[in-house]
Design a protein around this motif. Structure first.
Motif, short mmCIF file in Angstrom:
data_model
loop_
_atom_site.label_atom_id
_atom_site.label_comp_id
_atom_site.label_asym_id
_atom_site.label_seq_id
_atom_site.Cartn_x
_atom_site.Cartn_y
_atom_site.Cartn_z
N ALA A 223 -31.69 -30.89 1.49
CA ALA A 223 -32.39 -30.73 0.21
C ALA A 223 -31.43 -30.27 -0.88
CB ALA A 223 -33.54 -29.74 0.36
N GLU A 224 -30.53 -29.38 -0.54
CA GLU A 224 -29.56 -28.90 -1.54
C GLU A 224 -28.60 -30.01 -1.93
OE1 GLU A 224 -29.69 -26.15 -3.20
OE2 GLU A 224 -31.47 -25.53 -2.06
N ARG A 225 -28.18 -30.83 -0.98
CA ARG A 225 -27.30 -31.95 -1.31
C ARG A 225 -27.98 -32.91 -2.27
NH1 ARG A 225 -26.60 -31.33 4.16
NH2 ARG A 225 -24.55 -30.60 4.83
N ILE A 226 -29.25 -33.20 -2.00
CA ILE A 226 -30.00 -34.10 -2.89
C ILE A 226 -30.16 -33.49 -4.26
CG2 ILE A 226 -32.24 -35.22 -3.23
CD1 ILE A 226 -32.44 -35.33 -0.14
N ALA A 227 -30.47 -32.19 -4.31
CA ALA A 227 -30.69 -31.51 -5.59
C ALA A 227 -29.44 -31.54 -6.46
CB ALA A 227 -31.13 -30.07 -5.34
N GLU A 228 -28.28 -31.44 -5.85
CA GLU A 228 -27.03 -31.46 -6.62
C GLU A 228 -26.85 -32.78 -7.37
OE1 GLU A 228 -23.97 -30.67 -3.81
OE2 GLU A 228 -24.49 -28.54 -3.56
N ILE A 229 -27.41 -33.85 -6.85
CA ILE A 229 -27.23 -35.17 -7.44
C ILE A 229 -28.43 -35.59 -8.29
CG2 ILE A 229 -26.92 -37.64 -6.91
CD1 ILE A 229 -25.54 -36.61 -4.28
N ALA A 230 -29.62 -35.42 -7.75
CA ALA A 230 -30.83 -35.92 -8.40
C ALA A 230 -31.53 -34.87 -9.25
CB ALA A 230 -31.80 -36.44 -7.35
N GLY A 231 -31.15 -33.60 -9.09
CA GLY A 231 -31.82 -32.52 -9.80
C GLY A 231 -32.82 -31.83 -8.90
N ARG A 232 -32.82 -30.51 -8.91
CA ARG A 232 -33.68 -29.74 -8.01
C ARG A 232 -35.16 -30.01 -8.27
NH1 ARG A 232 -32.52 -25.58 -4.66
NH2 ARG A 232 -34.22 -24.16 -4.09
N GLY A 233 -35.49 -30.30 -9.53
CA GLY A 233 -36.88 -30.53 -9.87
C GLY A 233 -37.49 -31.75 -9.22
N ARG A 234 -36.68 -32.67 -8.74
CA ARG A 234 -37.19 -33.88 -8.09
C ARG A 234 -37.47 -33.68 -6.60
NH1 ARG A 234 -36.30 -38.39 -11.31
NH2 ARG A 234 -34.50 -38.33 -12.73
N VAL A 235 -36.90 -32.64 -6.01
CA VAL A 235 -36.81 -32.57 -4.55
C VAL A 235 -38.04 -31.93 -3.91
CG1 VAL A 235 -35.43 -31.75 -2.61
CG2 VAL A 235 -34.30 -32.46 -4.73
N VAL A 236 -38.54 -32.59 -2.88
CA VAL A 236 -39.54 -32.04 -1.97
C VAL A 236 -38.92 -32.08 -0.58
CG1 VAL A 236 -41.80 -32.40 -0.91
CG2 VAL A 236 -41.51 -32.72 -3.38
N MET B 37 -34.73 -44.00 -10.07
CA MET B 37 -35.46 -42.79 -10.44
C MET B 37 -35.89 -42.82 -11.90
SD MET B 37 -33.22 -39.86 -8.46
CE MET B 37 -32.48 -40.22 -6.86
N HIS B 38 -37.20 -42.59 -12.13
CA HIS B 38 -37.68 -42.35 -13.47
C HIS B 38 -37.92 -40.85 -13.63
CE1 HIS B 38 -41.73 -41.86 -11.85
NE2 HIS B 38 -41.73 -43.10 -11.37
N ALA B 39 -38.47 -40.43 -14.74
CA ALA B 39 -38.57 -38.99 -15.05
C ALA B 39 -39.34 -38.21 -13.99
CB ALA B 39 -39.21 -38.81 -16.42
N ASP B 40 -40.33 -38.86 -13.34
CA ASP B 40 -41.19 -38.14 -12.41
C ASP B 40 -41.00 -38.56 -10.95
OD1 ASP B 40 -42.48 -36.65 -14.46
OD2 ASP B 40 -43.67 -38.42 -14.96
N THR B 41 -39.94 -39.27 -10.66
CA THR B 41 -39.69 -39.69 -9.28
C THR B 41 -39.52 -38.48 -8.38
OG1 THR B 41 -38.66 -41.76 -9.97
CG2 THR B 41 -38.15 -40.97 -7.75
N VAL B 42 -40.18 -38.51 -7.23
CA VAL B 42 -40.05 -37.45 -6.22
C VAL B 42 -39.13 -37.94 -5.12
CG1 VAL B 42 -41.28 -36.09 -4.48
CG2 VAL B 42 -42.37 -36.57 -6.69
#
Length: 310
Positions: free
Chosen positions: A109-122, A93-98
């Protein structure tokens, strides 16, 4: 666009990764199965569909830290592997990875957000169906739309870029401002069909041929509707019933993911499918006896084959 597919050597991950690679995108299938990775790197990814077979050359790896950063990560791992897979993917992941989840169930989505940050998640969902025949060999069993959306419902350039990439590969993509509603529509389908088929060993179309299975699915759908409305989620039960039965009639011979899991003696995703309805029912004081029974029976089935393996 550089793309990594988590669970990329599985059925759905392979389908999406294969089609994206065929369209010319820089794709790597990321998977813990070294056998599948080696097979795909040696012989390509084989996809059977519409009576023909295509072999697609696509990279595969079990070492996400060696891939470098990517622009888009598609997540297709089973729900119980999400945290481990996303954690392992952090070096990509770089700064703008989706990070786009097209997984079954509710809560990924919530599980991913907890690790990668909510701002990355679609978030998203797909109505394609696919079966893993053997390592590096898939059967595309059915096509359908894919819906994606930002968690806050906004329209963003990155969302359009992801949509364009998927569309370029041949996927029918819809960008939704109400992606949570769309996910619950798919959840309703899975709640009704997956455990029912898994317990009986039925192919999809057979679920619509018996009064008992139809009555069971109706009861499960009614509970989904009740807990959805309690959360302000728009779910039209009549529309869902027509969609579910119509899909089952068209899916002749298709075997749902939970049937495949049970037949392979793997853990199922019952906790994020019917279990999600039971959890919501408790939160809003809504009885969910049919979904509770499905959870109990699938969990018991899993325990039975774990006991035989011990």
């Amino acid at each position: 666009m550089k793309v990594a597919i988590l669970g990329g050597c599985g059925a759905m991950g392979g389908l999406f990764g294969g089609w994206l690679a065929r369209a010319g995108l820089d794709v790597t299938l990321v998977d813990v199965s070294t056998e599948a990775v080696e097979t795909i790197n040696r012989s390509g990814l084989r996809i059977d569909e519409d009576g023909s077979t295509a072999t697609i050359q696509v990279a595969a790896s079990s070492q996400p830290e060696e891939i470098g950063t990517v622009d888009l990560i598609l997540t297709f791992v089973k729900c119980y592997h999400t945290a481990d897979a996303v954690s392992a993917a952090l070096p990509m992941m770089h700064a703008d990875t989706v990070v786009l989840s097209l997984q079954n169930g509710w809560g990924n989505a919530e599980r991913i957000a907890e690790i990668a940050g909510r701002g990355r998640v679609v978030a998203g969902l797909t109505y394609h169906s696919c079966t893993l025949v053997a390592p590096g060999h898939l059967r595309h069993a059915g096509s359908g739309p894919t819906h994606i959306g930002e968690l806050d419902g906004t329209s963003t350039p990155r969302l359009q870029a992801v949509s364009d990439a998927l569309a370029s590969a041949g996927f029918e993509v819809s960008v939704s401002a109400h992606i949570v509603d769309e996910i619950w529509k798919k959840l309703a389908l899975n709640v009704c069909t997956l455990p029912t088929a898994a317990l009986l060993g039925f192919p999809a179309h057979q679920l619509n041929q018996h009064e008992g299975t139809r009555d069971t699915m109706r009861a499960l759908l009614s509970e989904v509707g009740q807990v959805a409305r309690a959360q302000g989620i728009q779910l039209d039960e009549a529309e869902r019933w027509e969609a579910i039965t119509g899909l089952l009639d068209r899916a002749v011979g298709a075997r749902g993911s939970m049937v495949q899991d049970v037949e392979a003696r793997r853990p199922t995703e019952i906790d994020v499918i019917n279990g999600a309805i039971v959890t919501a029912g408790r939160r809003y004081d809504i009885a969910t006896p049919f979904n509770s029974a499905m959870v109990w029976m699938i969990q018991s089935l899993q325990e039975s084959y774990r006991d035989r393996q011990a």
